[in-house]
Design an enzyme around this catalytic site. Structure first.
Site, PDB file in Angstrom:
ATOM      1  N   SER A 137       0.516  -0.763   0.027  1.00 29.84           N
ATOM      2  CA  SER A 137      -0.267  -0.014  -0.139  1.00 29.84           C
ATOM      3  C   SER A 137       1.023   1.000   0.266  1.00 29.84           C
ATOM      4  O   SER A 137       1.633   1.456   0.625  1.00 29.84           O
ATOM      5  CB  SER A 137      -1.119  -0.086   1.485  1.00 29.84           C
ATOM      6  OG  SER A 137      -1.496   1.380   1.049  1.00 29.84           O
ATOM      7  N   TYR A 150      -3.149  -1.122  10.469  1.00 26.90           N
ATOM      8  CA  TYR A 150      -2.702  -1.163   8.328  1.00 26.90           C
ATOM      9  C   TYR A 150      -1.126  -1.282   8.394  1.00 26.90           C
ATOM     10  O   TYR A 150      -0.177  -1.359   7.248  1.00 26.90           O
ATOM     11  CB  TYR A 150      -3.783  -0.443   7.739  1.00 26.90           C
ATOM     12  CG  TYR A 150      -3.620  -0.191   5.928  1.00 26.90           C
ATOM     13  CD1 TYR A 150      -3.882  -2.244   5.847  1.00 26.90           C
ATOM     14  CD2 TYR A 150      -3.440  -0.106   5.816  1.00 26.90           C
ATOM     15  CE1 TYR A 150      -4.296  -2.028   4.704  1.00 26.90           C
ATOM     16  CE2 TYR A 150      -3.748   0.378   3.984  1.00 26.90           C
ATOM     17  CZ  TYR A 150      -3.739  -1.249   3.700  1.00 26.90           C
ATOM     18  OH  TYR A 150      -4.085  -1.261   2.191  1.00 26.90           O
ATOM     19  N   LYS A 154       1.834  -3.631   6.392  1.00 26.17           N
ATOM     20  CA  LYS A 154       1.866  -3.140   4.687  1.00 26.17           C
ATOM     21  C   LYS A 154       3.825  -2.782   4.698  1.00 26.17           C
ATOM     22  O   LYS A 154       4.432  -3.194   3.747  1.00 26.17           O
ATOM     23  CB  LYS A 154       1.414  -2.083   4.309  1.00 26.17           C
ATOM     24  CG  LYS A 154      -0.460  -2.672   4.043  1.00 26.17           C
ATOM     25  CD  LYS A 154      -0.348  -3.676   3.179  1.00 26.17           C
ATOM     26  CE  LYS A 154      -2.037  -4.294   3.161  1.00 26.17           C
ATOM     27  NZ  LYS A 154      -2.008  -4.629   1.527  1.00 26.17           N
TER      28      LYS A 154
HETATM   29  N1  LIG Z   1      -8.706  -0.395  -1.916  1.00 19.90           N
HETATM   30  C1  LIG Z   1      -7.638   0.113  -1.433  1.00 19.90           C
HETATM   31  O1  LIG Z   1      -7.835   1.772  -1.718  1.00 19.90           O
HETATM   32  C2  LIG Z   1      -6.131   0.180  -1.088  1.00 19.90           C
HETATM   33  C3  LIG Z   1      -5.098   0.446  -0.865  1.00 19.90           C
HETATM   34  C4  LIG Z   1      -4.000  -0.209  -0.271  1.00 19.90           C
HETATM   35  C5  LIG Z   1      -4.614  -1.627  -0.582  1.00 19.90           C
HETATM   36  N2  LIG Z   1      -4.651  -2.400  -0.973  1.00 19.90           N
HETATM   37  C6  LIG Z   1      -4.781  -3.184  -0.454  1.00 19.90           C
HETATM   38  O2  LIG Z   1      -5.526  -4.593  -1.650  1.00 19.90           O
HETATM   39  C7  LIG Z   1      -5.702  -5.522  -1.727  1.00 19.90           C
HETATM   40  C8  LIG Z   1      -6.768  -5.651  -1.991  1.00 19.90           C
HETATM   41  O3  LIG Z   1      -7.920  -5.441  -1.637  1.00 19.90           O
HETATM   42  P1  LIG Z   1      -9.291  -4.212  -1.541  1.00 19.90           P
HETATM   43  O4  LIG Z   1      -9.406  -2.954  -2.010  1.00 19.90           O
HETATM   44  O5  LIG Z   1     -10.019  -5.269  -3.142  1.00 19.90           O
HETATM   45  O6  LIG Z   1     -10.490  -4.772  -0.561  1.00 19.90           O
HETATM   46  P2  LIG Z   1     -11.586  -6.072  -0.564  1.00 19.90           P
HETATM   47  O7  LIG Z   1     -12.500  -5.382  -1.982  1.00 19.90           O
HETATM   48  O8  LIG Z   1     -11.751  -5.849   0.101  1.00 19.90           O
HETATM   49  O9  LIG Z   1     -10.621  -7.856  -1.273  1.00 19.90           O
HETATM   50  C9  LIG Z   1      -9.674  -8.168  -0.252  1.00 19.90           C
HETATM   51  C10 LIG Z   1      -9.614  -9.349  -0.796  1.00 19.90           C
HETATM   52  O10 LIG Z   1      -8.937 -10.480   0.350  1.00 19.90           O
HETATM   53  C11 LIG Z   1      -9.425 -11.573   0.542  1.00 19.90           C
HETATM   54  N3  LIG Z   1      -9.187 -11.758   1.979  1.00 19.90           N
HETATM   55  C12 LIG Z   1      -9.216 -11.568   3.560  1.00 19.90           C
HETATM   56  N4  LIG Z   1      -8.630 -11.598   4.283  1.00 19.90           N
HETATM   57  C13 LIG Z   1      -8.720 -13.116   3.525  1.00 19.90           C
HETATM   58  C14 LIG Z   1      -8.435 -14.341   4.226  1.00 19.90           C
HETATM   59  N5  LIG Z   1      -7.706 -14.112   5.446  1.00 19.90           N
HETATM   60  N6  LIG Z   1      -8.071 -15.169   3.514  1.00 19.90           N
HETATM   61  C15 LIG Z   1      -8.227 -15.155   2.369  1.00 19.90           C
HETATM   62  N7  LIG Z   1      -8.747 -14.122   1.825  1.00 19.90           N
HETATM   63  C16 LIG Z   1      -8.711 -13.529   2.496  1.00 19.90           C
HETATM   64  C17 LIG Z   1     -10.728 -10.750   0.078  1.00 19.90           C
HETATM   65  O11 LIG Z   1     -11.782 -12.182   0.552  1.00 19.90           O
HETATM   66  P3  LIG Z   1     -12.709 -12.520   1.126  1.00 19.90           P
HETATM   67  O12 LIG Z   1     -13.342 -11.925   2.174  1.00 19.90           O
HETATM   68  O13 LIG Z   1     -13.672 -13.610   0.681  1.00 19.90           O
HETATM   69  O14 LIG Z   1     -12.185 -13.738   2.502  1.00 19.90           O
HETATM   70  C18 LIG Z   1     -11.032 -10.502  -1.007  1.00 19.90           C
HETATM   71  O15 LIG Z   1     -10.823 -11.138  -1.788  1.00 19.90           O
HETATM   72  C19 LIG Z   1      -5.703  -5.564  -0.061  1.00 19.90           C
HETATM   73  O16 LIG Z   1      -4.419  -6.529   0.674  1.00 19.90           O
HETATM   74  C20 LIG Z   1      -4.891  -4.001   0.504  1.00 19.90           C
HETATM   75  O17 LIG Z   1      -5.013  -3.826   1.234  1.00 19.90           O
HETATM   76  C21 LIG Z   1      -6.059  -1.481  -1.226  1.00 19.90           C
END
Ligand SMILES: NC(=O)c1ccc[n+]([C@@H]2O[C@H](COP(=O)([O-])OP(=O)(O)OC[C@H]3O[C@@H](n4cnc5c(N)ncnc54)[C@H](OP(=O)(O)O)[C@@H]3O)[C@@H](O)[C@H]2O)c1
Length: 256
Positions: A137, A150, A154
């Protein structure tokens, strides 16, 4: 299809991971999809039956990840790529600091990635032009209020991948970090604060997939947002603190 790259993509059930899955499958890649919720993964498998292997599980559980790794080994025998995207975010209220929350977030973001790396490495070693990718991130550029857990998870992931890059170089395994700014996903839909320069998940996924082939050390976006974070991080700590305090929530400001 037989020459298609074999990639393990975690967190493919929603958000950035689901958008990445769509785009990688459309480009012909073969994907192992993992997340706890199996239904969205099976829905993708139904659309791309020849390309998808669904192996759901809780990636914060070392045993479950080991079992997924064994399944990949049995069914595919190797991986050409692993994209460790699964993760979560929880914000700390400093007035009620909860170590259990730090533990939860570290498990979901950092320990899960290390379990996946343990499972993936033997498969990448026998793969074709292996590539290890992790979604960290932009929070790692600058300490932000309420992001203690968080950010720590990261920043740990960043260090883990950067150090691994050195240790895996001799084996020809490339390592890429992805550092998104704000992306519209179910995760950020929970946020009750302004999210400047936010991108859609489809735009983020397109940006990532377009760059993956070149195997850069890092894919960070959006550019202007990253530039601002880096600029703020270069300021004296006292100035960073003064600016950070304007964003921090106190018991009094919370209900305002
Ligand atoms: N959105 C942002 O602004 C942003 C910014 C910086 C970084 N990120 C990073 O990008 C990545 C994706 O995030 P997103 O924003 O797309 O969030 P999201 O829509 O909540 O997706 C998160 C994914 O991770 C899976 N997951 C979470 N905990 C898990 C576990 N214990 N075991 C297996 N799967 C798990 C969830 O699936 P299930 O719930 O089905 O398990 C889901 O598919 C994350 O690492 C997040 O920190 C996001």
């Amino acid at each position: 299809m037989s020459n298609a790259r074999r990639i393990w993509l975690t967190g493919a059930s929603s958000g950035i991971g689901a958008a990445l899955a769509e785009q990688l499958l459309a480009s012909g890649a073969r994907l192992v999809l993992s997340a706890r919720r199996a239904e969205p993964l099976h829905a993708l498998a139904a659309r791309y039956p020849q390309q998808v292997l669904v192996l759901p599980g809780d990636l914060g559980d070392a045993e479950q990840v080991r079992a997924i790794g064994e399944q990949i080994a049995q069914q595919w025998g190797a991986l050409d790529g692993a994209i460790l995207n699964a993760g979560t975010c929880e914000y700390i209220e400093a007035a009620h600091f909860e170590a259990a929350m730090v533990e939860r977030v570290l498990r979901a973001n950092l320990l899960s990635a290390s379990y996946c790396i343990e499972a993936a490495l033997p498969l990448l070693r026998v793969g074709h032009q292996p590539h290890l990718v992790a979604v960290a991130s932009s929070v790692t550029y600058l300490p932000l209020p309420r992001a203690e857990a968080y950010g720590a998870s990261k920043a740990g992931l960043r260090y883990l991948l950067q150090a691994l890059r050195i240790d895996l170089a001799a084996e020809g395994i490339d390592v890429t970090l992805v550092s998104p700014g704000f992306v519209d996903t179910p995760l950020t839909a929970r946020n009750d604060f302004a999210m400047p320069m936010r991108w859609s998940a489809a735009k983020a996924a397109a940006h990532i997939t377009k760059r993956l082939d070149k195997r850069p050390y890092e894919i960070a976006f959006p550019g202007p947002f990253i530039a601002i974070l880096k600029l703020l991080a270069s300021l004296p700590v006292g100035l960073q603190l003064a600016l950070g305090k304007r964003m921090a929530r106190t018991e009094n400001s919370k209900d305002a």
